[in-house]
Structures are given as C-alpha cells and as structure tokens.
Write a protein that holds these residues in place. Structure first.
Motif: not given
Length: 207
Positions: A113, A124-128, A149, A130-131, A109-110
C-alpha cells in the motif's frame, strides 16, 4: 457457514472459472477473437467476467469504469534510495515469516500500500480505491494483492496458505519496483482519468 468462509469459497470458485477460461484459450491457441479490453486486462478480464457470472456487458462496463477513473494515472518513478529502502523492507518481512507468518503477511499488505501510494496511486487509507487502480495498471499481478488481503483477514489460514499468499504478492511488489511505471498503458484509450466519486469503486465490481 461464516461470512469469511463463504468469501473464501467464492474466491476459490472465481479462480477455478478464471483458470478454465485460460485453458480454453490455450487449447484454441489464439487470441485473435479477443476484445481490446480482454487484451488490455489479460487475467483480470477473465476474473472480472467470472465475477459477473459470464455477463460480458456488465464485465465490460466494470472494466471501462475502472479505466475512466484511473487510466490517466502515470506512476511516479522511485528514487534509487527509496527503491532500495522498500526492497530491504520486503526482504526483512520475508525473513521474519518463519517466526511470525501472520505478521509478515500483514506487513506485506502495508508495504505494498505504501509503495503504490508513493508511486501516485490512491493513498494507503483508501485501500479499495488503490486496489481498483492497480487492477488497471498491473492486471497481471493484482490478484496477488487480493490473495494477500484474504490471507491477512483470515483467522483460519494455515501457514502454507499464508506463505503462498506472500509468494503471489511478491510479483506485484517486483512489478512496482521495476520501473515505477504502470504496465500496458494505452492499449485502450482511457477517459479523463479524473477520480470521480461514483467510479472509485464501481457498483458490482469484482475488485
């Protein structure tokens, strides 16, 4: 029933509805009646429609908002050395799965990202966010990231479930490694491509 179990059941139900939609289309043997959004998003269209309970208007609004917010992204090509580094990391976490399956899934996952951020998708600190962006440019493979996830966040996922999630996520990793360019860009004319705050994660989005 715990919230986690409820989410897993919902995800399974959505997957069944998506599969049913594709079966109907396969039996009909044609995509001639498909909308531009359906052709653009493929399996992500079916998933979004299922998430919205079959409400075509809501699903189309969701997908168009994603396009308007993120359709303008042009992924940055990866330098050969960077590509080799990421590939080696993926190989390493796969090899470590036998001894530490949960850690391998978390590492995957990391890594996904980081790769996406390197190519110009949200950080990477805005995962949603990014998805959501990945669902626009890699609609054929983004479900693998969701599966990863879900597995990473489940304390009850079996080793086999973790393995299946890692295998499914590999398709997205390989797609990101191939050219560093999003797939099928331009099938629907995007909006400005600006990351407007109210569109970063559309209300009611199935992402």
């Amino acid at each position: 029933m715990s919230t986690q179990n409820a989410l897993l059941i919902l995800a399974a139900a959505v997957a069944v509805l998506v599969a049913a939609g594709f079966l109907v289309r396969a039996l009909s043997g044609t995509d001639r009646g498909a909308s531009p959004l359906e052709r653009r998003f493929g399996p992500e269209y079916a998933r979004t429609l299922a998430w919205h309970g079959g409400d075509t208007e809501s699903a189309h609004r969701d997908l168009r908002e994603r396009l308007d917010a993120y359709g303008g992204i042009r992924a940055l090509p990866l330098e050969p050395a960077v590509r080799a580094h990421y590939t080696a990391q993926w190989t390493q976490l796969q090899e470590g799965f036998v001894d530490a399956p949960r850690q391998s899934v978390a590492d995957a996952d990391e890594l996904l990202a980081r790769v996406a951020a390197t190519e110009g998708f949200p950080d990477t600190d805005r995962r949603e966010m990014q998805l959501v962006a990945l669902s626009v440019h890699h609609p054929d493979h983004v479900e693998g990231l969701r599966a990863l996830r879900r597995a990473a966040g489940s304390s009850t996922a079996s080793t086999e479930e973790l393995r299946e999630a890692l295998v499914e996520a590999r398709a997205l990793f390989e797609a990101l490694m191939e050219t560093g360019s999003p797939t099928r860009v331009g099938a629907v004319r995007p909006g400005s491509g600006r990351h407007r705050g109210h569109l970063l994660k559309p209300k009611g989005s199935g992402v």
